[in-house]
Enzyme design. Structure first.
Site, PDB file in Angstrom:
ATOM      1  N   THR A   1      51.137  -0.224 -35.109  1.00  0.00           N
ATOM      2  CA  THR A   1      50.795  -1.012 -33.922  1.00  0.00           C
ATOM      3  C   THR A   1      50.980  -0.182 -32.658  1.00  0.00           C
ATOM      4  OG1 THR A   1      51.373  -3.077 -35.005  1.00  0.00           O
ATOM      5  CG2 THR A   1      51.411  -3.089 -32.598  1.00  0.00           C
TER       6      THR A   1
ATOM      7  N   CYS B   1      17.505 -23.441 -50.208  1.00  0.00           N
ATOM      8  CA  CYS B   1      16.474 -22.451 -49.898  1.00  0.00           C
ATOM      9  C   CYS B   1      15.861 -21.875 -51.183  1.00  0.00           C
ATOM     10  CB  CYS B   1      17.022 -21.382 -48.954  1.00  0.00           C
ATOM     11  SG  CYS B   1      15.708 -20.683 -47.935  1.00  0.00           S
TER      12      CYS B   1
ATOM     13  N   LYS C   1      56.975  -2.535 -40.520  1.00  0.00           N
ATOM     14  CA  LYS C   1      56.820  -1.316 -39.726  1.00  0.00           C
ATOM     15  C   LYS C   1      55.890  -1.530 -38.524  1.00  0.00           C
ATOM     16  CE  LYS C   1      59.448   1.480 -41.926  1.00  0.00           C
ATOM     17  NZ  LYS C   1      60.672   1.911 -41.207  1.00  0.00           N
TER      18      LYS C   1
ATOM     19  N   GLU D   1      24.233 -25.615 -44.814  1.00  0.00           N
ATOM     20  CA  GLU D   1      25.611 -25.083 -44.727  1.00  0.00           C
ATOM     21  C   GLU D   1      25.931 -24.507 -43.351  1.00  0.00           C
ATOM     22  OE1 GLU D   1      23.117 -23.760 -46.411  1.00  0.00           O
ATOM     23  OE2 GLU D   1      23.212 -21.574 -46.541  1.00  0.00           O
TER      24      GLU D   1
ATOM     25  N   GLU E   1      34.421 -10.792 -28.935  1.00  0.00           N
ATOM     26  CA  GLU E   1      35.063 -10.079 -30.038  1.00  0.00           C
ATOM     27  C   GLU E   1      34.344  -8.751 -30.253  1.00  0.00           C
ATOM     28  OE1 GLU E   1      34.874 -12.187 -33.811  1.00  0.00           O
ATOM     29  OE2 GLU E   1      35.476 -10.383 -34.891  1.00  0.00           O
TER      30      GLU E   1
ATOM     31  N   ARG F   1      10.730 -17.058 -46.080  1.00  0.00           N
ATOM     32  CA  ARG F   1       9.361 -16.608 -45.863  1.00  0.00           C
ATOM     33  C   ARG F   1       8.378 -17.518 -46.620  1.00  0.00           C
ATOM     34  NH1 ARG F   1      10.771 -11.565 -46.955  1.00  0.00           N
ATOM     35  NH2 ARG F   1      11.211 -11.108 -44.772  1.00  0.00           N
TER      36      ARG F   1
ATOM     37  N   HIS G   1      18.879 -24.481 -44.630  1.00  0.00           N
ATOM     38  CA  HIS G   1      20.274 -24.155 -44.948  1.00  0.00           C
ATOM     39  C   HIS G   1      21.213 -25.137 -44.244  1.00  0.00           C
ATOM     40  CE1 HIS G   1      19.714 -20.080 -46.710  1.00  0.00           C
ATOM     41  NE2 HIS G   1      18.598 -20.104 -45.993  1.00  0.00           N
TER      42      HIS G   1
HETATM   43  N1  GLN Z   1      13.389 -15.703 -50.768  1.00  0.00           N
HETATM   44  C1  GLN Z   1      13.000 -17.002 -50.353  1.00  0.00           C
HETATM   45  C2  GLN Z   1      12.011 -16.970 -49.204  1.00  0.00           C
HETATM   46  O1  GLN Z   1      11.892 -15.978 -48.544  1.00  0.00           O
HETATM   47  C3  GLN Z   1      14.206 -17.855 -50.005  1.00  0.00           C
HETATM   48  C4  GLN Z   1      15.047 -17.310 -48.905  1.00  0.00           C
HETATM   49  C5  GLN Z   1      16.430 -17.904 -48.853  1.00  0.00           C
HETATM   50  O2  GLN Z   1      16.942 -18.393 -49.845  1.00  0.00           O
HETATM   51  N2  GLN Z   1      17.071 -17.833 -47.724  1.00  0.00           N
HETATM   52  O3  GLN Z   1      11.330 -17.933 -48.934  1.00  0.00           O
END
Ligand code: GLN
Length: 532
Positions: free
Chosen positions: A193, A382, A189, A510, A143, A463, A508
């Protein structure tokens, strides 16, 4: 399949037409026919990666298992195809130039003048072919970000022109455009395109297939007209209408035989049309779910794209619980003790969002306190998890000055802190824990009931870490550290087991929730929210 086939997806007329969704849908249909498929994205900006980009500029930063900070379209690729992408799936102009310039400094070009053609284009081509050559995919879908006609896109288009020439039948270009509807004239229209295709032709690319984004059905005459003006056959003009959910798009593309057209053009056998059974089951469940589950998203960005993967993970989990996710953005910058009740009382569950920096942080503590004391199912992700720990330290352990070192360098109650070995690194991004890490779950925890396994791998992007110095104190007061990294002993998951559902993850989850494999923590969170 002997040789890898390359499909390029370009866009014209306007941005945000959904190239990522079209690429994912094509990938899905080919994958359903038994081919191995991957999708990569080229972004024409100069940043090396989107890691340092403000979400207002470019939406969420997605993270791959190998720790690459990537464009959010990679999230679509993974959610549609159930594959894992890597650093090789997202390339920016910045990275292309950096590689070329580094090579030049090393003297690799033996005194040659370095130019966009052939040096930049060769590097682009190398990155296109890398996935096919290295991992032997049957199909690599590429892409191209941005819109045809942008100055930034030119080197990419030139590379596609060359590749189409070199690869012959093994390369194909799908061009996505927009067909506006003029309400006054009651007409669709096609001129934009036609112009956009001319633009492509002017750089030497004849698109093979046109996908037209439209808000109204295209009739046969209109398709014929586009085919005639743009040098494509009629069956190669495909419409893409607005859908109630993006996950409908593969089915609509299949109805118009987009996958068959691709196979035919690439000289591959057509075979039987795949039924996409599990995918259809998911969509049926989604359409049949009428009751809602209300989820409050407490964060500082009130725009859709900033929390893209969280929204998708929630809506997938809601579908599998036969509910519609009704998601409310709650701006944490505006939350106070006085208005929190009004903001959260109707929510069945609350997500405390990830993030960086001080802004909106106090509102997150206010929301967490409300949820903790009112037993609202709460999921901290997080920074959200870090805030859960800080709020607990302030209001339960009694350390009014508890904080993360990110927000307060000097507090003695730095329950979230930077690890010793990270302290010397100064460039942004250099100190981040990125990508998948292992975690071992306490089998007696609520979290374990969701995962039903002890060993998991989840993706990180942060971090700061939970400060183990305070661990015993937290646990004694009721917040348990139920997920631990077995190598570093870092805390990955906290929960308050006496509450209905109060879990925070340093990682994370998600990012790894897909349509056919929804994430267990989101499933269990939504279930708890419904039970409330
Ligand atoms: N700011 C936080 C850290 O750096 C959490 C980072 C986040 O939520 N992705 O640890």
């Amino acid at each position: 399949m002997a040789e890898t086939k390359y499909i390029f997806v370009t866009g014209g007329v306007a941005s945000s037409l959904g190239k990522g969704i079209i690429s994912s849908s094509i990938g899905k249909l080919l994958q359903a026919r038994g081919y191995s498929v991957t999708i990569q994205k080229f972004d024409p900006y100069i940043n090396i990666d989107p890691g340092t980009l403000n979400p207002y500029e470019h939406g969420e930063c997605y993270v791959t298992v190998d720790g690459h900070e990537a464009d959010l379209d990679l999230g679509h690729y993974e959610r549609f195809l159930g594959i894992q992408t890597t650093k090789a799936n997202n390339i920016t102009t910045g990275r292309i130039y950096k590689t070329v310039i580094d090579k030049e400094r090393r003297g690799d070009y033996l005194g040659k003048t370095i130019q966009i053609i052939p040096h930049i284009t060769d590097e682009i081509k190398r990155n296109v072919k890398l996935l096919g050559n290295k991992y032997k995919f049957d199909f690599v879908i590429t892409e191209i970000g941005g819109t045809v006609g942008d100055i930034e896109s030119l080197p990419y288009l030139e590379s596609i022109r060359q590749l189409k020439w070199e690869l012959g039948k093994n390369a194909l270009c799908v061009h996505l455009t927009y067909v506006p509807y003029l309400a006054a004239a009651k007409e669709l229209k096609t001129k934009p395109t036609q112009h956009s295709v001319k633009e492509l032709q002017s750089v030497g690319i004849q698109p093979d297939i046109l996908v037209l984004r439209t808000e109204h059905e295209l009739n046969t005459n209109l398709r014929k007209k586009v085919a005639l003006f743009c040098n494509v056959d009629e069956e190669s003009v495909v419409q893409s209408m607005d859908m109630p959910t993006i996950y409908e798009v593969p089915l609509r593309m299949q109805e118009q035989k987009l996958d068959e057209t691709i196979l035919k053009k690439m000289g591959l056998p057509i075979g039987e049309t795949p039924t996409l059974g599990a995918w259809r089951d998911f969509l049926n469940r989604r359409h049949n779910a009428t009751e809602v589950v209300r989820i409050g998203l407490v964060g500082k960005y009130d725009l859709q794209d900033a929390y893209k993967s969280i929204l998708e993970a929630l809506s997938q989990a809601a579908t599998y619980n036969d509910r519609k996710a009704d998601i409310h953005f709650i701006n944490s910058e505006k939350l106070t003790d006085d208005n929190v009740e009004a903001a959260l009382k109707d929510m069945d569950g609350v997500i405390i969002c990830p993030g960086f920096g001080q802004r909106g942080i106090e509102g997150k503590f206010v929301a967490i306190k409300y949820c903790r004391t009112h037993n609202v199912p709460t999921f901290g992700i997080c920074l959200g998890m870090q805030c859960m720990a800080i709020e607990f330290a302030r209001n339960v352990l009694g350390y009014a000055d508890a904080n993360s070192r990110e927000m307060d360098e000097k507090t003695p109650h730095n329950v979230i802190d930077i690890m010793e070995e990270q302290k010397s690194v100064t460039n942004m991004g250099g100190t981040m824990r990125l990508g998948a890490y292992e975690c071992v779950i306490d089998p007696t925890s609520k979290t374990y009931q969701a995962y039903k396994k002890e060993h998991i791998q989840e993706r990180h992007r942060h971090r700061y870490e939970f400060n183990n110095h305070f661990k015993a104190e937290f646990e004694k007061a009721g917040m348990k550290c139920v997920g631990i990294n077995p190598e570093s002993d870092l805390v990955e998951i906290v929960e308050i087991p006496t509450l209905k559902w109060f879990i925070g993850t340093q990682f994370h989850p998600e990012y790894s929730s897909t349509v056919l494999n929804p994430h267990p923590l989101f499933l269990s969170f939504i279930k708890a929210a419904i039970d409330k």
